[in-house]
Motif scaffolding. Structure first.
Motif, PDB file in Angstrom:
ATOM      1  N   ILE A  61       0.960  -1.164  -0.060  1.00 55.09           N
ATOM      2  CA  ILE A  61      -0.049  -0.028  -0.011  1.00 55.09           C
ATOM      3  C   ILE A  61       0.738   1.387  -0.054  1.00 55.09           C
ATOM      4  O   ILE A  61       0.714   2.106  -0.744  1.00 55.09           O
ATOM      5  CB  ILE A  61      -1.121   0.036   1.169  1.00 55.09           C
ATOM      6  CG1 ILE A  61      -2.096  -1.106   0.971  1.00 55.09           C
ATOM      7  CG2 ILE A  61      -1.435   1.300   1.271  1.00 55.09           C
ATOM      8  CD1 ILE A  61      -3.020  -1.387   2.057  1.00 55.09           C
ATOM      9  N   ALA A  62       1.770   1.223   0.849  1.00 54.59           N
ATOM     10  CA  ALA A  62       2.862   2.373   0.988  1.00 54.59           C
ATOM     11  C   ALA A  62       3.651   2.778  -0.321  1.00 54.59           C
ATOM     12  O   ALA A  62       3.725   3.843  -0.684  1.00 54.59           O
ATOM     13  CB  ALA A  62       3.925   2.227   2.058  1.00 54.59           C
ATOM     14  N   LYS A  63       3.806   1.536  -0.974  1.00 52.59           N
ATOM     15  CA  LYS A  63       4.571   1.862  -2.585  1.00 52.59           C
ATOM     16  C   LYS A  63       3.513   2.088  -3.300  1.00 52.59           C
ATOM     17  O   LYS A  63       3.990   2.581  -4.686  1.00 52.59           O
ATOM     18  CB  LYS A  63       5.423   0.699  -2.843  1.00 52.59           C
ATOM     19  CG  LYS A  63       6.539   0.230  -1.997  1.00 52.59           C
ATOM     20  CD  LYS A  63       7.265  -0.964  -2.193  1.00 52.59           C
ATOM     21  CE  LYS A  63       8.568  -1.219  -1.282  1.00 52.59           C
ATOM     22  NZ  LYS A  63       9.025  -2.741  -1.725  1.00 52.59           N
ATOM     23  N   GLY A  64       2.420   1.772  -3.204  1.00 42.13           N
ATOM     24  CA  GLY A  64       1.263   2.038  -4.407  1.00 42.13           C
ATOM     25  C   GLY A  64       1.165   0.861  -5.146  1.00 42.13           C
ATOM     26  O   GLY A  64       0.863   1.188  -6.472  1.00 42.13           O
ATOM     27  N   VAL A  65       1.491  -0.261  -5.032  1.00 43.65           N
ATOM     28  CA  VAL A  65       1.604  -1.408  -5.902  1.00 43.65           C
ATOM     29  C   VAL A  65       0.552  -2.318  -5.801  1.00 43.65           C
ATOM     30  O   VAL A  65       0.269  -3.160  -6.378  1.00 43.65           O
ATOM     31  CB  VAL A  65       2.855  -2.305  -5.871  1.00 43.65           C
ATOM     32  CG1 VAL A  65       4.041  -1.432  -6.433  1.00 43.65           C
ATOM     33  CG2 VAL A  65       3.330  -2.703  -4.663  1.00 43.65           C
ATOM     34  N   VAL A  66      -0.683  -1.947  -4.868  1.00 45.33           N
ATOM     35  CA  VAL A  66      -1.787  -2.714  -4.579  1.00 45.33           C
ATOM     36  C   VAL A  66      -2.563  -2.481  -5.972  1.00 45.33           C
ATOM     37  O   VAL A  66      -3.041  -1.310  -6.562  1.00 45.33           O
ATOM     38  CB  VAL A  66      -2.727  -2.234  -3.384  1.00 45.33           C
ATOM     39  CG1 VAL A  66      -3.989  -2.562  -3.464  1.00 45.33           C
ATOM     40  CG2 VAL A  66      -2.060  -2.429  -2.124  1.00 45.33           C
ATOM     41  N   HIS A  67      -3.231  -3.373  -6.531  1.00 44.07           N
ATOM     42  CA  HIS A  67      -4.190  -3.511  -7.490  1.00 44.07           C
ATOM     43  C   HIS A  67      -5.423  -3.764  -7.281  1.00 44.07           C
ATOM     44  O   HIS A  67      -5.695  -4.795  -6.890  1.00 44.07           O
ATOM     45  CB  HIS A  67      -3.639  -4.246  -8.864  1.00 44.07           C
ATOM     46  CG  HIS A  67      -2.131  -3.846  -9.316  1.00 44.07           C
ATOM     47  ND1 HIS A  67      -2.096  -2.873 -10.182  1.00 44.07           N
ATOM     48  CD2 HIS A  67      -1.113  -4.466  -9.129  1.00 44.07           C
ATOM     49  CE1 HIS A  67      -0.659  -2.710 -10.320  1.00 44.07           C
ATOM     50  NE2 HIS A  67      -0.109  -3.748  -9.926  1.00 44.07           N
ATOM     51  N   PRO A  68      -6.233  -2.668  -7.104  1.00 46.26           N
ATOM     52  CA  PRO A  68      -7.684  -3.083  -6.501  1.00 46.26           C
ATOM     53  C   PRO A  68      -8.316  -4.008  -7.666  1.00 46.26           C
ATOM     54  O   PRO A  68      -8.416  -3.827  -8.892  1.00 46.26           O
ATOM     55  CB  PRO A  68      -8.420  -1.761  -6.431  1.00 46.26           C
ATOM     56  CG  PRO A  68      -7.210  -0.608  -6.438  1.00 46.26           C
ATOM     57  CD  PRO A  68      -5.984  -1.260  -7.174  1.00 46.26           C
ATOM     58  N   ASP A  69      -9.160  -4.952  -7.053  1.00 43.25           N
ATOM     59  CA  ASP A  69     -10.083  -5.726  -7.778  1.00 43.25           C
ATOM     60  C   ASP A  69     -11.267  -5.027  -8.391  1.00 43.25           C
ATOM     61  O   ASP A  69     -11.803  -5.382  -9.596  1.00 43.25           O
ATOM     62  CB  ASP A  69     -10.459  -7.147  -7.345  1.00 43.25           C
ATOM     63  CG  ASP A  69      -9.412  -7.788  -6.819  1.00 43.25           C
ATOM     64  OD1 ASP A  69      -8.767  -8.207  -7.482  1.00 43.25           O
ATOM     65  OD2 ASP A  69      -9.215  -8.271  -5.615  1.00 43.25           O
ATOM     66  N   VAL A  70     -11.746  -3.928  -7.560  1.00 43.89           N
ATOM     67  CA  VAL A  70     -12.856  -3.407  -7.828  1.00 43.89           C
ATOM     68  C   VAL A  70     -12.766  -2.008  -7.562  1.00 43.89           C
ATOM     69  O   VAL A  70     -12.126  -1.671  -6.278  1.00 43.89           O
ATOM     70  CB  VAL A  70     -13.892  -3.872  -7.145  1.00 43.89           C
ATOM     71  CG1 VAL A  70     -15.264  -3.138  -7.425  1.00 43.89           C
ATOM     72  CG2 VAL A  70     -14.491  -5.378  -7.796  1.00 43.89           C
ATOM     73  N   THR A  71     -13.120  -1.005  -8.349  1.00 39.57           N
ATOM     74  CA  THR A  71     -13.328   0.680  -8.013  1.00 39.57           C
ATOM     75  C   THR A  71     -14.666   1.260  -7.874  1.00 39.57           C
ATOM     76  O   THR A  71     -15.501   0.647  -8.768  1.00 39.57           O
ATOM     77  CB  THR A  71     -12.478   1.247  -9.057  1.00 39.57           C
ATOM     78  OG1 THR A  71     -11.120   0.962  -9.000  1.00 39.57           O
ATOM     79  CG2 THR A  71     -12.755   2.877  -8.542  1.00 39.57           C
ATOM     80  N   VAL A  72     -14.989   1.510  -6.532  1.00 40.43           N
ATOM     81  CA  VAL A  72     -16.375   2.039  -6.507  1.00 40.43           C
ATOM     82  C   VAL A  72     -16.142   3.583  -6.178  1.00 40.43           C
ATOM     83  O   VAL A  72     -15.747   4.203  -5.311  1.00 40.43           O
ATOM     84  CB  VAL A  72     -16.918   1.235  -5.087  1.00 40.43           C
ATOM     85  CG1 VAL A  72     -18.503   1.925  -4.858  1.00 40.43           C
ATOM     86  CG2 VAL A  72     -16.827  -0.188  -5.309  1.00 40.43           C
ATOM     87  N   ASP A  73     -16.818   4.454  -7.117  1.00 37.54           N
ATOM     88  CA  ASP A  73     -16.712   5.788  -6.981  1.00 37.54           C
ATOM     89  C   ASP A  73     -18.139   6.119  -6.488  1.00 37.54           C
ATOM     90  O   ASP A  73     -19.423   6.009  -7.223  1.00 37.54           O
ATOM     91  CB  ASP A  73     -16.720   6.267  -8.383  1.00 37.54           C
ATOM     92  CG  ASP A  73     -16.086   7.929  -8.443  1.00 37.54           C
ATOM     93  OD1 ASP A  73     -16.486   8.572  -7.294  1.00 37.54           O
ATOM     94  OD2 ASP A  73     -15.872   8.437  -9.554  1.00 37.54           O
ATOM     95  N   LEU A  74     -18.280   7.047  -5.459  1.00 45.14           N
ATOM     96  CA  LEU A  74     -19.238   7.439  -4.753  1.00 45.14           C
ATOM     97  C   LEU A  74     -19.759   8.788  -4.966  1.00 45.14           C
ATOM     98  O   LEU A  74     -20.715   9.306  -4.513  1.00 45.14           O
ATOM     99  CB  LEU A  74     -19.471   7.188  -3.165  1.00 45.14           C
ATOM    100  CG  LEU A  74     -19.332   5.745  -2.595  1.00 45.14           C
ATOM    101  CD1 LEU A  74     -18.997   5.561  -1.098  1.00 45.14           C
ATOM    102  CD2 LEU A  74     -20.274   4.803  -3.389  1.00 45.14           C
ATOM    103  N   HIS A  75     -18.917   9.572  -5.835  1.00 39.46           N
ATOM    104  CA  HIS A  75     -19.219  10.936  -6.175  1.00 39.46           C
ATOM    105  C   HIS A  75     -20.554  11.138  -6.869  1.00 39.46           C
ATOM    106  O   HIS A  75     -21.066  10.203  -7.605  1.00 39.46           O
ATOM    107  CB  HIS A  75     -18.246  11.450  -7.244  1.00 39.46           C
ATOM    108  CG  HIS A  75     -16.732  11.954  -6.849  1.00 39.46           C
ATOM    109  ND1 HIS A  75     -15.641  11.212  -6.874  1.00 39.46           N
ATOM    110  CD2 HIS A  75     -16.528  12.960  -5.999  1.00 39.46           C
ATOM    111  CE1 HIS A  75     -14.697  11.621  -5.970  1.00 39.46           C
ATOM    112  NE2 HIS A  75     -15.124  12.568  -5.622  1.00 39.46           N
ATOM    113  N   GLY A  76     -21.324  11.999  -6.493  1.00 37.07           N
ATOM    114  CA  GLY A  76     -22.605  12.264  -7.232  1.00 37.07           C
ATOM    115  C   GLY A  76     -23.808  11.639  -6.495  1.00 37.07           C
ATOM    116  O   GLY A  76     -24.902  11.632  -6.833  1.00 37.07           O
TER     117      GLY A  76
END
Length: 185
Positions: free
Chosen positions: A82-97
């Protein structure tokens, strides 16, 4: 397709094709026609919530709620990734709007589907949290981010969540969270 007449060559080719076709066995056709047809499911309007999704699990009562760990629950390898930014999320959920209620329903259904699919990391984009003064001045903006920890603690999926971490800047930084789900055993 156009409605033009066939040329002589096309007619001859079509005639040859027709001669190779065998008619269907009428007994088979009748058996297929007699099979029951699945009813069309009703279309759901509005936000997806636990009630409209058909979930049977209940929310965790207030007295039994425990906050989702912000520090424990993961091994050092996860924290380094996580600190290096190499986590690849399986799903992205955007709650904007989304409104508060529809965002809560969207989060709940995303958790349910991700758990069922065996995902490990969800990137939840919420927007940056605001201070109390900023929320008053700007008309309540940042309310979803402020409610996330309460929603996750009260969620029927709380036992499946290993940890919640702030996202790496490449995935949104302070405006996003990683929800790490427990591994299925």
């Amino acid at each position: 397709m156009s409605d033009r007449p066939l040329s002589a060559g096309e007619k001859a080719l079509w005639q040859k094709f027709i001669e190779t076709v065998e008619p269907l066995d009428q007994g088979r056709v009748k058996r297929i026609d007699s099979l029951p047809v699945q009813k069309r499911l009703p279309e759901l309007r509005g936000p997806i919530t636990a009630a409209t999704f058909g979930g049977v699990a209940k929310a965790v009562p207030l007295r039994d709620q425990k906050p989702v760990s912000e520090t424990a629950g993961l091994d050092g390898n996860w924290d380094r990734r996580i600190a290096k930014g190499v986590v690849h999320p399986d799903v992205t959920v955007d709650l904007h709007g989304y409104s508060l209620s529809s965002a809560h329903g969207r989060l709940d259904s995303a958790l349910e589907l991700s758990i069922a699919a065996g995902h490990r990391a969800i990137l939840l984009i919420t927007g940056k949290a605001r201070s109390e003064d900023q929320r008053r001045r700007e008309g309540g903006r940042g309310a979803i981010r402020a409610a996330i920890s309460d929603w996750l603690a009260a969620s029927r999926h709380a036992s499946n969540i290993a940890a919640v971490r702030r996202a790496h800047p490449r995935h949104g930084g302070a405006g996003a969270l990683y929800i790490i789900l427990r591994r299925r055993r």
